[in-house]
Design a protein around this motif. Structure first.
Motif, PDB file in Angstrom:
ATOM      1  N   ARG A  14      13.065  -5.483  23.316  1.00  0.00           N
ATOM      2  CA  ARG A  14      14.521  -5.332  23.365  1.00  0.00           C
ATOM      3  C   ARG A  14      14.972  -4.371  22.273  1.00  0.00           C
ATOM      4  O   ARG A  14      14.249  -4.110  21.331  1.00  0.00           O
ATOM      5  N   LYS A  15      16.203  -3.890  22.450  1.00  0.00           N
ATOM      6  CA  LYS A  15      16.778  -3.078  21.395  1.00  0.00           C
ATOM      7  C   LYS A  15      16.943  -3.909  20.143  1.00  0.00           C
ATOM      8  O   LYS A  15      17.265  -5.094  20.203  1.00  0.00           O
ATOM      9  N   ALA A  16      16.707  -3.288  19.004  1.00  0.00           N
ATOM     10  CA  ALA A  16      16.829  -3.973  17.726  1.00  0.00           C
ATOM     11  C   ALA A  16      17.957  -3.328  16.908  1.00  0.00           C
ATOM     12  O   ALA A  16      18.273  -2.156  17.120  1.00  0.00           O
ATOM     13  N   PRO A  17      18.537  -4.143  16.009  1.00  0.00           N
ATOM     14  CA  PRO A  17      18.260  -5.547  15.703  1.00  0.00           C
ATOM     15  C   PRO A  17      18.765  -6.453  16.827  1.00  0.00           C
ATOM     16  O   PRO A  17      19.834  -6.234  17.359  1.00  0.00           O
ATOM     17  N   ARG A  18      18.002  -7.467  17.142  1.00  0.00           N
ATOM     18  CA  ARG A  18      18.321  -8.314  18.291  1.00  0.00           C
ATOM     19  C   ARG A  18      19.138  -9.543  17.910  1.00  0.00           C
ATOM     20  O   ARG A  18      19.678 -10.213  18.806  1.00  0.00           O
ATOM     21  N   PHE A  19      19.215  -9.893  16.620  1.00  0.00           N
ATOM     22  CA  PHE A  19      19.932 -11.093  16.194  1.00  0.00           C
ATOM     23  C   PHE A  19      21.240 -10.736  15.477  1.00  0.00           C
ATOM     24  O   PHE A  19      21.501  -9.573  15.182  1.00  0.00           O
ATOM     25  N   ARG A  20      22.036 -11.751  15.199  1.00  0.00           N
ATOM     26  CA  ARG A  20      23.259 -11.546  14.435  1.00  0.00           C
ATOM     27  C   ARG A  20      22.942 -11.245  12.971  1.00  0.00           C
ATOM     28  O   ARG A  20      21.856 -11.542  12.477  1.00  0.00           O
ATOM     29  N   PHE A  21      23.902 -10.677  12.284  1.00  0.00           N
ATOM     30  CA  PHE A  21      23.735 -10.253  10.899  1.00  0.00           C
ATOM     31  C   PHE A  21      23.201 -11.391  10.030  1.00  0.00           C
ATOM     32  O   PHE A  21      22.265 -11.214   9.245  1.00  0.00           O
ATOM     33  N   GLU A  22      23.801 -12.561  10.166  1.00  0.00           N
ATOM     34  CA  GLU A  22      23.463 -13.684   9.294  1.00  0.00           C
ATOM     35  C   GLU A  22      22.007 -14.125   9.427  1.00  0.00           C
ATOM     36  O   GLU A  22      21.435 -14.705   8.490  1.00  0.00           O
ATOM     37  N   GLU A  23      21.390 -13.844  10.577  1.00  0.00           N
ATOM     38  CA  GLU A  23      19.999 -14.251  10.788  1.00  0.00           C
ATOM     39  C   GLU A  23      19.037 -13.478   9.881  1.00  0.00           C
ATOM     40  O   GLU A  23      17.909 -13.916   9.653  1.00  0.00           O
ATOM     41  N   TYR A  24      19.472 -12.314   9.384  1.00  0.00           N
ATOM     42  CA  TYR A  24      18.611 -11.484   8.557  1.00  0.00           C
ATOM     43  C   TYR A  24      18.856 -11.663   7.055  1.00  0.00           C
ATOM     44  O   TYR A  24      18.186 -11.028   6.241  1.00  0.00           O
ATOM     45  N   VAL A  25      19.817 -12.493   6.706  1.00  0.00           N
ATOM     46  CA  VAL A  25      20.118 -12.729   5.291  1.00  0.00           C
ATOM     47  C   VAL A  25      19.198 -13.825   4.756  1.00  0.00           C
ATOM     48  O   VAL A  25      19.280 -14.977   5.189  1.00  0.00           O
ATOM     49  N   LEU A  26      18.318 -13.444   3.829  1.00  0.00           N
ATOM     50  CA  LEU A  26      17.351 -14.387   3.267  1.00  0.00           C
ATOM     51  C   LEU A  26      17.617 -14.599   1.785  1.00  0.00           C
ATOM     52  O   LEU A  26      18.077 -13.689   1.086  1.00  0.00           O
ATOM     53  N   PRO A  27      17.328 -15.797   1.273  1.00  0.00           N
ATOM     54  CA  PRO A  27      17.481 -16.035  -0.163  1.00  0.00           C
ATOM     55  C   PRO A  27      16.409 -15.280  -0.943  1.00  0.00           C
ATOM     56  O   PRO A  27      15.383 -14.874  -0.399  1.00  0.00           O
ATOM     57  N   GLY A  28      16.687 -15.063  -2.220  1.00  0.00           N
ATOM     58  CA  GLY A  28      15.685 -14.399  -3.051  1.00  0.00           C
ATOM     59  C   GLY A  28      16.268 -13.309  -3.916  1.00  0.00           C
ATOM     60  O   GLY A  28      17.475 -13.260  -4.188  1.00  0.00           O
ATOM     61  N   MET A  29      15.402 -12.395  -4.339  1.00  0.00           N
ATOM     62  CA  MET A  29      15.769 -11.386  -5.310  1.00  0.00           C
ATOM     63  C   MET A  29      16.912 -10.490  -4.840  1.00  0.00           C
ATOM     64  O   MET A  29      17.830 -10.185  -5.591  1.00  0.00           O
ATOM     65  N   GLU A  88      29.190   7.561  17.562  1.00  0.00           N
ATOM     66  CA  GLU A  88      29.217   6.275  18.262  1.00  0.00           C
ATOM     67  C   GLU A  88      27.837   5.757  18.627  1.00  0.00           C
ATOM     68  O   GLU A  88      27.678   4.572  18.915  1.00  0.00           O
ATOM     69  N   SER A  89      26.842   6.634  18.647  1.00  0.00           N
ATOM     70  CA  SER A  89      25.511   6.207  19.070  1.00  0.00           C
ATOM     71  C   SER A  89      24.741   5.474  17.973  1.00  0.00           C
ATOM     72  O   SER A  89      23.671   4.935  18.237  1.00  0.00           O
ATOM     73  N   TRP A  90      25.248   5.465  16.758  1.00  0.00           N
ATOM     74  CA  TRP A  90      24.529   4.819  15.655  1.00  0.00           C
ATOM     75  C   TRP A  90      24.281   3.348  15.962  1.00  0.00           C
ATOM     76  O   TRP A  90      25.179   2.613  16.351  1.00  0.00           O
ATOM     77  N   TRP A  91      23.041   2.902  15.774  1.00  0.00           N
ATOM     78  CA  TRP A  91      22.646   1.530  16.130  1.00  0.00           C
ATOM     79  C   TRP A  91      23.430   0.471  15.359  1.00  0.00           C
ATOM     80  O   TRP A  91      23.605  -0.656  15.832  1.00  0.00           O
ATOM     81  N   GLY A  92      23.918   0.812  14.168  1.00  0.00           N
ATOM     82  CA  GLY A  92      24.602  -0.167  13.333  1.00  0.00           C
ATOM     83  C   GLY A  92      25.909  -0.664  13.903  1.00  0.00           C
ATOM     84  O   GLY A  92      26.293  -1.822  13.678  1.00  0.00           O
ATOM     85  N   TRP A  93      26.619   0.206  14.666  1.00  0.00           N
ATOM     86  CA  TRP A  93      27.881  -0.239  15.248  1.00  0.00           C
ATOM     87  C   TRP A  93      27.663  -1.390  16.230  1.00  0.00           C
ATOM     88  O   TRP A  93      28.357  -2.411  16.183  1.00  0.00           O
ATOM     89  N   GLU A  94      26.708  -1.228  17.118  1.00  0.00           N
ATOM     90  CA  GLU A  94      26.439  -2.282  18.103  1.00  0.00           C
ATOM     91  C   GLU A  94      25.979  -3.564  17.415  1.00  0.00           C
ATOM     92  O   GLU A  94      26.346  -4.674  17.827  1.00  0.00           O
ATOM     93  N   PHE A  95      25.176  -3.406  16.371  1.00  0.00           N
ATOM     94  CA  PHE A  95      24.701  -4.563  15.613  1.00  0.00           C
ATOM     95  C   PHE A  95      25.874  -5.333  15.007  1.00  0.00           C
ATOM     96  O   PHE A  95      25.959  -6.574  15.127  1.00  0.00           O
ATOM     97  N   LEU A  96      26.804  -4.632  14.381  1.00  0.00           N
ATOM     98  CA  LEU A  96      27.959  -5.285  13.770  1.00  0.00           C
ATOM     99  C   LEU A  96      28.882  -5.872  14.831  1.00  0.00           C
ATOM    100  O   LEU A  96      29.402  -6.984  14.673  1.00  0.00           O
ATOM    101  N   GLN A  97      29.094  -5.145  15.924  1.00  0.00           N
ATOM    102  CA  GLN A  97      29.952  -5.654  16.998  1.00  0.00           C
ATOM    103  C   GLN A  97      29.415  -6.960  17.570  1.00  0.00           C
ATOM    104  O   GLN A  97      30.168  -7.907  17.805  1.00  0.00           O
ATOM    105  N   ARG A  98      28.120  -6.995  17.814  1.00  0.00           N
ATOM    106  CA  ARG A  98      27.507  -8.199  18.376  1.00  0.00           C
ATOM    107  C   ARG A  98      27.640  -9.376  17.419  1.00  0.00           C
ATOM    108  O   ARG A  98      27.906 -10.505  17.831  1.00  0.00           O
TER     109      ARG A  98
END
Length: 375
Positions: free
Chosen positions: A311-326, A359-369
């Motif tokens: 599938r096109k990536a990133p496939r999950f919502r923003f919060e799914e990629y936020v990890l604890p740590g440094m 408009e083709s930048w992948w980040g827009w679709e990621f944020l919209q989703r």
């Protein structure tokens, strides 16, 4: 310091552009615009469907189906040779590091494991191997070392890929990048991640990536910078040719801050991991559907659980990629949705002198989703 414009590709920019943003405050406007466009696409798609099913006698339905296929969802693309140049197999570049003679047998087994996933039907079995450190006396699969260096890093092999793609600058030319992860630090975490990303990079799914993708890996993460943990992937050469020369940092062609090791911003020795996703025209796809693994070495699935669903990536919502740590503690802006566009734009300007996003930048679709899923 004078900054050289490296890898700038003016033809990539389109007439309609989005200005430098510090937040996603224009996302609702973009969502409305794209919703209208989606409606038009649906109408066109239905027209093609009707033509295919009810077309006049004598119509070449196979041609109509080819047009229809371009509207299919990426995850529904049929397997096979729909996007392959049958006259060109995928060229593999391998970065091999061996610390000492004592490590020779262990490293040879790593190479044998990875090369065992090469498919002669898809891949050129004449692998381009860059050897660093101690030179192995023999290579599995009757392969041979193309060039040896007593010392060096992944940039040596990435530079070889970059040069190859500049010579073979078209979308049907595809390359795979692999390296002997775990040869320096042998541990279960590295072994598991190596297997996970190797199998993805050499998979039939990535080999047959659709036109909507130009980089494919087991898992692409947009945070804390766009990358694939483990740094193994397949890419199209016409995209790779747009990237900065991997030697740019050592040759003093990048700002001084890129010499500082920063895993949260993809700089210093971590620039190699960021490199393939570093240009705004990247169209990433990934394979693994599970949410438990997004990046770093946390919860990498075991070998028997590598499910593949392209599938096109990133496939999950923003919060799914936020990890604890440094990164969350020392560089929170790299994991902030509010700062996401600003941080990415900083890198695009520093690396490519690009200050606008279309408009083709992948980040827009990621944020919209991510926003639409919440609302």
């Amino acid at each position: 310091m004078h900054r050289t414009k490296i890898g700038t590709d003016p033809s990539w920019r389109r007439r309609r552009r989005h200005s430098y943003l510090t937040s996603c405050e224009r996302c609702p406007e973009i969502i409305v615009t794209r919703t209208r466009r989606s409606a038009r696409i649906v109408v066109v798609a239905l027209t093609f469907v009707a033509s295919y099913l009810l077309g006049p006698i004598g119509t070449n339905n196979s041609v109509q189906y080819e047009s229809l296929s371009s509207f299919q969802n990426v995850s529904m693309m049929p397997e096979g040779n729909h996007n392959r140049n049958i006259n060109s197999k995928i060229h593999i570049f391998y970065n091999l590091f061996t610390k000492s003679p004592e490590d020779e047998e262990r490293v040879r087994k790593i190479v044998e494991e990875q090369f065992g996933h090469i498919d002669p039907e898809l891949h050129d079995t004449n692998v381009s191997i860059t050897s660093i450190g101690y030179k192995l006396s023999s290579i599995p699969n009757n392969s041979s070392i193309a060039v040896h260096h007593d010392e060096g890093g992944e940039d040596l092999t990435l530079h070889a890929i970059w040069e190859y793609c500049r010579t073979n600058n078209h979308k049907h030319a595809r390359v795979v990048y692999l390296h002997s992860k775990g040869s320096y630090h042998p541990n279960e975490s590295n072994h598991r991640l190596r297997n996970f990303v190797t199998r993805g990079a050499l998979s039939a799914e990535c080999a047959n990536l659709p036109d909507t993708c130009n980089v494919c890996s087991s898992r692409m993460s947009p945070l804390p910078h766009p990358h694939t943990s483990g740094n193994m992937w397949l890419a199209r050469c016409d995209y790779i040719a747009r990237l900065i020369d991997p030697f740019a940092a050592k040759e003093g062609k990048l700002p001084e801050k890129f010499h500082e090791d920063n895993p949260c911003k993809g700089r210093g020795r971590y620039l190699g991991e960021h490199w393939v996703h570093s240009h705004p025209s990247v169209m990433p796809c990934d394979l693994y559907p599970g949410k438990e693994f997004t990046w770093a070495h946390l919860r990498v699935p075991p070998r028997e659980e590598l499910k593949k669903e392209l599938r096109k990536a990133p496939r999950f919502r923003f919060e799914e990629y936020v990890l604890p740590g440094m990164c969350l503690e020392k560089h929170p802006e790299t994991l902030s949705s509010k700062d996401f566009v600003r941080v990415r734009m900083q890198n695009y300007e520093l690396l490519y002198n690009i200050t606008d996003l279309d408009e083709s930048w992948w980040g827009w679709e990621f944020l919209q989703r991510s926003i639409s899923d919440i609302t």
